[in-house]
Design a protein around this motif. Structure first.
Motif, PDB file in Angstrom:
ATOM      1  N   UNK A 123      -7.742   7.620  -9.587  1.00  0.00           N
ATOM      2  CA  UNK A 123      -8.619   6.784  -9.987  1.00  0.00           C
ATOM      3  C   UNK A 123      -9.428   6.756  -8.126  1.00  0.00           C
ATOM      4  N   UNK A 124      -8.777   6.510  -8.097  1.00  0.00           N
ATOM      5  CA  UNK A 124      -9.728   6.753  -6.155  1.00  0.00           C
ATOM      6  C   UNK A 124      -9.551   8.211  -5.147  1.00  0.00           C
TER       7      UNK A 124
ATOM      8  N   UNK B 189      -5.599   0.595   2.818  1.00  0.00           N
ATOM      9  CA  UNK B 189      -3.694   1.411   3.863  1.00  0.00           C
ATOM     10  C   UNK B 189      -5.103   3.067   4.703  1.00  0.00           C
TER      11      UNK B 189
ATOM     12  N   UNK C 163       6.957   6.671  -2.295  1.00  0.00           N
ATOM     13  CA  UNK C 163       6.323   6.364  -2.361  1.00  0.00           C
ATOM     14  C   UNK C 163       5.340   6.979  -3.879  1.00  0.00           C
ATOM     15  N   UNK C 164       5.490   8.008  -3.597  1.00  0.00           N
ATOM     16  CA  UNK C 164       4.373   8.807  -4.635  1.00  0.00           C
ATOM     17  C   UNK C 164       3.636   8.089  -5.952  1.00  0.00           C
TER      18      UNK C 164
ATOM     19  N   UNK D 225      -4.565  10.978  -0.525  1.00  0.00           N
ATOM     20  CA  UNK D 225      -2.817  10.189  -1.314  1.00  0.00           C
ATOM     21  C   UNK D 225      -2.052   9.344  -0.926  1.00  0.00           C
ATOM     22  N   UNK D 226      -1.524   8.950   0.076  1.00  0.00           N
ATOM     23  CA  UNK D 226      -1.391   8.295   0.851  1.00  0.00           C
ATOM     24  C   UNK D 226       0.220   8.492   0.775  1.00  0.00           C
TER      25      UNK D 226
ATOM     26  N   UNK E 130      -3.337   6.745 -11.859  1.00  0.00           N
ATOM     27  CA  UNK E 130      -3.375   6.204 -10.226  1.00  0.00           C
ATOM     28  C   UNK E 130      -3.706   6.884  -9.148  1.00  0.00           C
ATOM     29  N   UNK E 131      -3.402   8.273  -8.927  1.00  0.00           N
ATOM     30  CA  UNK E 131      -3.026   9.280  -8.534  1.00  0.00           C
ATOM     31  C   UNK E 131      -5.573   8.997  -7.957  1.00  0.00           C
TER      32      UNK E 131
ATOM     33  N   UNK F  19       8.043   0.211  -5.604  1.00  0.00           N
ATOM     34  CA  UNK F  19       9.506   0.281  -5.253  1.00  0.00           C
ATOM     35  C   UNK F  19       9.733  -0.875  -5.158  1.00  0.00           C
TER      36      UNK F  19
ATOM     37  N   UNK G  93      -0.613   0.387  -4.932  1.00  0.00           N
ATOM     38  CA  UNK G  93      -1.453   0.097  -3.866  1.00  0.00           C
ATOM     39  C   UNK G  93      -2.996   0.627  -4.936  1.00  0.00           C
ATOM     40  N   UNK G  94      -3.295   1.514  -5.989  1.00  0.00           N
ATOM     41  CA  UNK G  94      -4.313   1.855  -6.887  1.00  0.00           C
ATOM     42  C   UNK G  94      -4.173   0.720  -8.315  1.00  0.00           C
TER      43      UNK G  94
ATOM     44  N   UNK H 268       0.893  -1.275   0.048  1.00  0.00           N
ATOM     45  CA  UNK H 268      -0.272  -0.420   0.037  1.00  0.00           C
ATOM     46  C   UNK H 268       0.866   1.077  -0.270  1.00  0.00           C
ATOM     47  N   UNK H 269       2.150   1.371   0.058  1.00  0.00           N
ATOM     48  CA  UNK H 269       2.981   2.320  -0.250  1.00  0.00           C
ATOM     49  C   UNK H 269       2.712   3.012  -0.675  1.00  0.00           C
ATOM     50  N   UNK H 270       3.175   2.248  -2.103  1.00  0.00           N
ATOM     51  CA  UNK H 270       3.575   3.114  -3.998  1.00  0.00           C
ATOM     52  C   UNK H 270       2.216   3.048  -4.428  1.00  0.00           C
ATOM     53  N   UNK H 271       2.090   4.273  -5.044  1.00  0.00           N
ATOM     54  CA  UNK H 271       0.544   4.362  -5.662  1.00  0.00           C
ATOM     55  C   UNK H 271       0.678   3.501  -7.170  1.00  0.00           C
TER      56      UNK H 271
ATOM     57  N   UNK I 273      -6.771  -1.579  -9.675  1.00  0.00           N
ATOM     58  CA  UNK I 273      -8.040  -1.917 -10.523  1.00  0.00           C
ATOM     59  C   UNK I 273      -7.753  -3.084 -11.551  1.00  0.00           C
TER      60      UNK I 273
END
Ligand code: FMN
Ligand code: SF4
Ligand code: FES
Lengths: 437, 162, 789
Positions: free
Chosen positions: C92-93, C174, C44-45, C147-148, C89-90, A400, A362-363, A356-359, A367
């Motif tokens: 979509x939710x 999360x 992480x982003x 956005x975590x 990705x950021x 990551x 996680x996303x 869940x940490x990297x986008x 999908x």
């Protein structure tokens, strides 16, 4: 119930076994291990005061490659450990076996734990490390307890702890258990978990060799990798190399699962044809026809039957076949299996296990899973296959850790090799093959 | 003021033993062991229990909470006397886990993440347990692994647990 | 130096730089969310993915170290493609509710989505919904927008020093959360509002009150602690809507404390005093300014005539501007009285007349980060100086040894190398031990000025450890905190610190309780000079006939609230200048509404001696006037020469003698000090000022008053004392001091020294008590019978 009753055949793991040679499921204790010639490697090193570099050199010669998935040359990895570092260094064993299809480390831990313990002690000696941890998958609690028992045996016999066998070499080894997180098999997630945190992988660099457990230089290897070390020390790197093929030294334990008659672990020489391995596993269950094989654990690309039947089981050959040897987990699927449904279960797994940490992971895993789920349940759309591939592209190589890749690769391979099945699901809202349970 | 001792001396001794595995400055490393021990004793992890573990190990409570919610085998809500977790991942599925799971649901009359009305059984879907060769594989209360769980062996198990 | 090529341009960057560092150096913007230069790298982003030659995949600029000869493209097709993939990705939710989101207009996600987002979403599934959390009175949440990036979590762990927020669960499930049922209580918590790149964490007090584009941004300087945080104050229709940090690396970096951020609420409060008021025949009446000022002038003349000018005294808070304090002292001295002071909480004035210059921090604030050894005496750093504490916290992380000598042992959220927690009366003695041990370790003589108090002491272990720490470093710094400055033996502490500084060859100074703790001296708002005068304590101990109060609320601001109140009540004339209505209505004769810092121009001289001038950001409320103008008019009405100032600037120029810097910063005391009064026996009070009780603004900011730090006072004592008193859970205690009393709940803290009762000052509940450091008695008030409902 409890521990399954082990089959008592001595060649349980196959006639070519060296790590598991003579292991019958009951003879796991120290005395049995010593009777099989165990701890001879350690004794030899200590008695002959073999220089640490020599051990690393033997490993390099042996062409032993990491058995945890990435196949990195072990001797080379050990040579990365800074020699002159004055602070604490750590040795870590990755027994967090959670890659679907893989169950070999469990057998090493429960049937031959001292091979691992000896391998780690030798590793400590070779890299000048005095403290080690073995991180054991949470779901195999009985194995964790048995390993603790084996550690006690080794300590009591003077193989482990302070002043091993009366020398000035000391090595402490402890067991640490996981509690349900596949991602902790990734080595830096494992380190975070060992530190008492969530198992979220670290960005690399820095690599564990310079910034590992508690920020200290750390070497991490898989259970099977360590378990191979004593044999190499006793018999020499060349002997190990000669068991396999150049660049693919030694034997490897393959976990055979799925639609085979006799699932289980088989230790064979690297380079053994897949057909032979399949035969060892009793062939296809109920005489069905082979459809596809995932040859290295669920994260690796699936390979169609004809290609697989022509492939040998070693790192380079499997790569040539378009997949990876990975952890050596061979998942066999027969003609009745729906590839959409199979991928769906794997996609769900990565969606569930993403830290869940990297986008992108996680996303993206959610999908992917939701799209495959739609297709499986008759709600697929014309553009879905393109989109699936594109979303997988946007995950792969951008995360990551390699879980992102692990989630993306199966999607691409399943679509690549079995596109017509996916298309059929989308077009006809139903399955091409008869459903199975 | 110190929180009241939430755990038995026996449990605390076990936690201390786990703490001793790590460097003195790294008590936090024992948090997974401590939570497991606490869950064994209490049946599940309440806020108070986690708070106690945090204090015992010198951690921020939310850091303990992070750990407890990250690893799937911690229960943050009460579960039945027997928590049965069945692996339904692909290798197991190919070897009969899907049928075994359906059988379990029918036999217990509950779905995944549900508990029987009498509070005896909770059913969970698990991920790969690293024992695929022995499929179908189940865990009873996290620690007891049950192998080759065909429908008739499941019936036997449920009878044994009555 | 490494040579790299960034977007086709050759450049040199320092070893250890990341690609992001190189890009910032080149002025190239690489899109990012999780990266923040003050926080650890999370990578992480994945928004900052860039193309690097020979790398098989795009690499995150924030985390990838630069290597020599590296070629990087931040805006190539490959890079932009990766960045767009992440943006998709950021989104979509993420809810597409910008029009109703409080972050709208200042949202990094919104800004970047314009450049990197697709016009249409390819995501056809249901969006995730995340429950909101209660983080307390200051921060509002909308967690579906999160956005975590974990900036907020890292801020807590790394900057605030306490992990209050965490990210629980895993994968798509999360969530950012506090521990069940807990609020965020850090005194720096509001910074997460700025850090959150989306509208997940927003300001609760500001919520829905304005859109950013409706706001004008004005510069200001924080009126609270001695740091002098730089602020941007945002204004809508002549109303201050919020306060934000204005970056100044040398002062507050990019942070501000919650007090700096939220106390603006008081500016708009109902409690503002909007018109001059006169008490006529026991009734308060609103009057016009000329009426009020003429009254004041006439009355001051009358008092001077009947009792002499020395019967008049003026007190100012250290939160007043330099200009105000300058004109106040000038007015008083013009009247013929030297009774003027701003050091309201000080107990010991033995240093007056012996100072070589203006007492200050002793170094620049930025220099704090370069110290490797620190001794802090008498400070609850976190609460008294939240951002200086933050600097020390960062230093401690890098290995600086912080030594603490104090009467309380609150968690300062940093590693304390050595601590000595002693009863207030033992502070000087313990410090003397450190001096003695350090002199021995350095093989130098104890400086003459303190030899008499040092020679006799026996050095205990804690003092020895501190001395070892202090003598073993390269750059030490010694600081006296608010508690030390307000200590009855402050002079002795000061002299000992000076001696220690000489022995160690290091800088020493005062942390500076308030915005103008240095400025008050600069303005000459202290007795001394040609016209003899009384200090704040003397003005209260031997009451005067008339008091001029500049911002002062005697019950809350003075060292001895009981005496202060009594002095006010007996006076013939009390003139209260304040932005607020307050208890002065009970004893004052005239109330004059003065402008708070946002409504007047002025200057604060921070604890490092930095002169920071600001202009008003809004027009004064109602009939409120800047205090400097009122004082000027009074000067004129009283016929005192030299009150011709046309602007605050004029007054400032006069106060600073035309300079723009302070040149006489000097902590040296010239003479040997007299032996301080022996401490009395019995129980001693440890009285500190709670963070949100420290000044008039903070006291009246409703949101701050709802925090845990603003809870009513509790008497804290150690277990032995509680047992001796027979205290049972639920009991109250009656604390009696100087004949005044307070009945409050109690709490136990075993880290408190023996025979001490910790009970805050500066709050109405304890305003009936005496001097902050005076002896007291405590008795049990048994739990009142609770009636079952
Ligand atoms: C998502 C993920 C899961 C992994 N799981 C395991 C595992 O269960 N066991 C293991 O040994 N290695 C696993 N690895 C590989 C480890 O990161 C690491 O490469 C390995 O432990 C190194 O040991 P080796 O060189 O002996 O193979 C995993 C990697 C990833 C990315
Ligand atoms: S790829 Fe997935 S599992 Fe790996 S760090 Fe990123 S979110 Fe975590
Ligand atoms: S897939 Fe079920 S145990 Fe591995």
């Amino acid at each position: 119930m409890g521990l399954p009753i082990p089959p008592f055949a001595v060649d349980l793991f196959g006639p070519d076994a060296v790590i598991m040679k003579g292991v019958n499921g009951l003879n796991w204790r120290l005395q049995d291990y010593v009777a099989r010639g165990g701890y001879a490697g350690l004794k030899k090193i200590l008695a002959e005061k073999i220089p640490p570099e020599q051990i690393v050199n033997e490993l390099k010669k042996s062409a032993l490659r990491g058995r945890g998935g990435a196949g990195f040359p072990t001797g080379l990895k050990w040579s990365f450990m800074p020699k002159q570092y004055s602070g604490q260094k750590y040795l870590v064993c990755n027994s967090d076996e959670g890659e679907p299809g893989t169950f070999k480390d469990r057998d090493i831990l429960r049937y031959n734990p001292h091979s691992l313990i000896e391998g780690m002690i030798i590793g400590g000696y070779a890299m000048g490390i005095t403290v080690g941890y073995n991180y054991i998958h949470g779901e195999v609690w009985d194995v964790y307890e048995r390993f603790e028992e084996a550690l006690e045996e080794a300590r009591a016999a003077g193989y482990l702890g302070a002043n091993i066998l009366g020398t000035d070499f000391s090595f402490q080894l402890h067991a640490h258990h996981g509690w349900g997180a596949y991602i902790c098999g990734e080595e830096t997630a494992l380190l975070e978990s060992l530190e008492g945190k969530k198992g979220q992988p670290r960005f690399k660099p820095p690599f564990p060799a310079s910034y590992g457990l508690y920020g200290k230089p750390t070497t991490i290897n898989n259970t099977e990798t360590f378990a191979a070390v004593p044999w190499i020390v006793v018999n020499g790197g060349d002997a190990f190399l000669n068991l396999g093929r150049p660049n693919n030294g030694g034997t490897k334990i393959f976990s055979m699962s799925g639609d085979v008659a006799r699932p289980g672990n088989f230790e064979v020489k690297l380079g053994t044809p897949f057909a032979k391995l399949l035969e060892m596993a009793g062939g296809m269950r109920d005489g069905r026809k082979l459809k596809a094989v995932i040859p290295g654990g669920s994260s690796m690309p699936v390979v169609p039957a004809d290609v697989m039947m022509a492939t040998d089981m070693d790192y380079d050959s499997i790569a040539k076949a378009g997949s990876m040897l990975g952890s050596g987990a061979v998942i066999v699927m027969d003609e009745t299996r729906c590839m959409v449904k199979s991928l769906l279960r794997l996609s769900y797994f990565y969606y569930e296990e993403s830290c869940g940490q990297c986008t992108p992971c996680r996303e993206g895993t959610g999908w992917l899973y939701r799209m495959v789920d739609r297709i499986e349940h008759g709600r697929g759309r014309a553009e879905d296959l393109e989109l699936l591939n594109n979303v997988a592209d946007n995950i792969q190589g951008r995360t990551i850790c390699a879980l992102g890749d692990a989630a993306a690769m199966p999607v691409r391979a399943f679509i690549k090799h079995f596109r017509d099945e996916f298309q059929y699901h989308i077009d006809h809202k139903k399955c091409l093959v008869a459903p199975y349970i | 003021m110190n929180a009241p001792m939430m755990l038995s001396p026996d449990a605390l001794a076990k936690i201390d033993k786990a703490v001793a595995k790590y460097p003195p400055t790294e008590k936090q490393s024992a948090v997974m062991a401590a939570l497991t021990i606490a869950q064994d004793e209490k049946g599940w992890l309440s806020t108070e229990t986690m708070d106690f573990v945090a204090q015992y190990l010198g951690m921020a409570p939310v850091a303990v909470y992070e750990v407890a919610t990250f690893y799937t085998m911690y229960d943050l809500k009460p579960v039945g006397k027997y928590k049965l977790t069945i692996c339904t991942n692909l290798p197991c599925a190919l070897q009969g886990a899907t049928a075994a799971a359906e059988h379990l649901k029918k036999a217990l009359g509950i779905g995944f993440n549900e508990t029987t009305a009498d509070g005896r059984f909770t059913l969970k879907e698990g991920e790969c347990m690293g024992a695929c060769g022995d499929a179908p594989v189940m865990l009873q209360n996290n620690k007891r692994m049950l192998c080759a769980m065909s429908p008739d062996r499941i019936d036997q198990l449920l009878k044994d647990l009555e | 130096m490494l040579e790299i090529e960034l977007d086709g341009k050759l450049m040199q960057v320092a070893e250890g730089s990341t690609i992001m560092d190189a890009a910032s150096q080149a002025g190239t913007f690489v899109p990012h969310f999780c990266y923040h230069r003050k926080l650890s790298i999370a990578a992480n982003c994945r928004m900052c993915l860039v193309q690097v030659e020979k790398a098989p995949k795009p690499l995150p600029a924030c985390a990838t170290p630069v290597t020599n000869g590296m070629k990087v493209w931040t805006h190539s097709d490959a890079a932009v493609n990766a960045q767009k993939g992440v943006m998709e990705f950021l989104l979509i939710n993420h809810p597409l509710d910008c029009p109703i989101c409080d972050q709208g207009g200042e949202c990094q996600l919104q800004d970047l989505a314009v450049g990197y987002g697709a016009s249409e979403s390819r995501y056809q599934e249901d969006k995730r919904v995340v429950a909101n959390k209660n983080l307390g009175p200051l921060i509002s949440t909308d967690m579906t927008r999160c956005i975590h990036c974990t900036r907020c979590v890292r801020f807590g762990q790394e900057i605030a020093g306490i992990m209050e927020l965490g990210m629980i669960g895993r994968g798509e499930h999360s969530e950012i959360i506090t521990f069940v049922g807990k609020t965020v209580d850090s005194e720096l918590s509001g910074n997460v509002i700025d850090l959150c790149p989306v509208g997940a964490l927003t300001s609760k007090p500001f919520r829905y009150s304005a859109r950013t584009w409706e706001l004008t941004r004005r510069s200001a300087v924080s009126p609270h602690c001695g740091l002098g945080s730089n602020l941007t104050v945002q204004v809508k229709q002549n109303r201050v809507m919020r306060a934000l940090p204005r970056e100044n690396e040398a002062v507050n970096e990019c942070w501000i404390s919650d007090k700096d951020r939220f106390s603006y609420e008081a500016l708009n409060s109902e409690k503002r005093l909007a018109r001059p008021m006169l008490k006529r025949d026991g009734n308060w009446q609103e009057v016009e300014w000329p009426v009020a000022l003429e009254f004041v002038a006439k009355e001051l003349q009358r008092i001077k005539g009947t009792h002499g000018a020395a019967a008049i005294g003026a007190l100012a808070t250290p939160h007043q501007t330099l200009e105000e304090m300058h004109l106040l002292q000038k007015l008083l001295r013009g009247l013929g009285s030297g009774n003027v002071d701003f050091r309201l909480r000080q107990a010991d004035f033995s240093m007056d007349g012996k100072r070589a210059g203006v007492p200050w921090l002793g170094m620049s604030i930025a220099d704090i980060n370069t110290l490797d050894r620190v001794l802090v005496i008498g400070s609850t750093l976190r609460k008294d100086h939240p951002l200086i504490a933050q600097r020390l916290r960062q230093a401690a992380k890098k290995g600086t040894e912080i030594n603490l000598l104090h009467a309380v042992d609150d968690d300062l959220l940093m590693r304390i190398a050595n601590r000595a927690i002693v009863a207030p009366a033992l502070l000087p003695q313990t410090l003397a031990q450190v001096v003695k041990a350090a002199a021995e370790m350095r093989s130098v003589a104890v400086p003459e000025a303190v030899r008499a108090v040092v020679v006799g002491v026996a050095v205990a272990d804690a003092a020895k450890r501190m001395a070892t720490s202090l003598t073993s470093g390269q750059r030490a710094g010694v600081f006296l905190g608010n508690f030390a400055e307000q200590h009855p033996a402050a002079g002795e502490l000061h002299a000992l610190v000076q001696a220690l500084g000489e022995i160690l060859g290091c800088a020493y100074g005062f942390l500076g309780a308030a915005a103008n703790s240095v400025g008050g001296y600069v303005a000459g708002c202290v007795p001394g000079g040609r016209v003899p005068g009384k200090n704040a304590r003397q003005m209260i101990e031997a009451p005067l006939k008339a008091y001029l109060l500049l911002g002062v609320e005697p019950e809350l601001d003075m060292h001895n609230p009981r005496q202060a109140t009594a002095a006010m009540r007996q006076a013939e004339l009390v003139i209260a200048l304040s932005p607020f209505q307050h208890r002065a209505t009970e004893y004052a004769h005239v109330l004059l509404p003065i402008a708070p810092f946002t409504e007047t121009a002025g200057t604060y001289v921070s604890t490092e001696g930095r002169v920071q001038t600001f202009a008003g950001v809004v027009k004064p409320l109602g009939e409120t006037r800047p205090a400097w103008k009122i004082l000027r008019v009074l000067g004129n009405l009283l016929g005192i020469p030299g009150f011709e100032h046309d602007s605050a600037e004029d007054a400032q120029r006069e106060a600073l003698h035309g300079k723009s810097e302070i040149f006489n910063k000097n902590n040296k005391l010239s003479n040997t000090l007299g032996v301080p009064p022996a401490a009395g026996g019995g129980l001693l009070r440890i009285a500190e000022v709670p963070i949100y009780a420290a000044d008039a603004l903070a006291r009246r900011a409703p949101s701050l008053q709802q925090t845990r730090d603003a809870q009513p006072p509790v008497a804290t004592l150690n277990r032995a004392l509680a047992e001796q008193l027979g205290l049972q859970p639920g009991d109250l205690v009656r604390v009696v001091q100087d004949g005044g009393e307070a009945v409050v709940p109690f709490a136990i803290d075993d880290r408190l020294p023996a025979d001490c009762v910790r009970l805050a000052t500066g709050q109405p509940e304890t305003a009936g008590l005496g001097a902050a450091a005076a002896p007291l008695t405590v008795e049990r008030v048994a739990q009142t019978q609770k009636v079952a409902v």
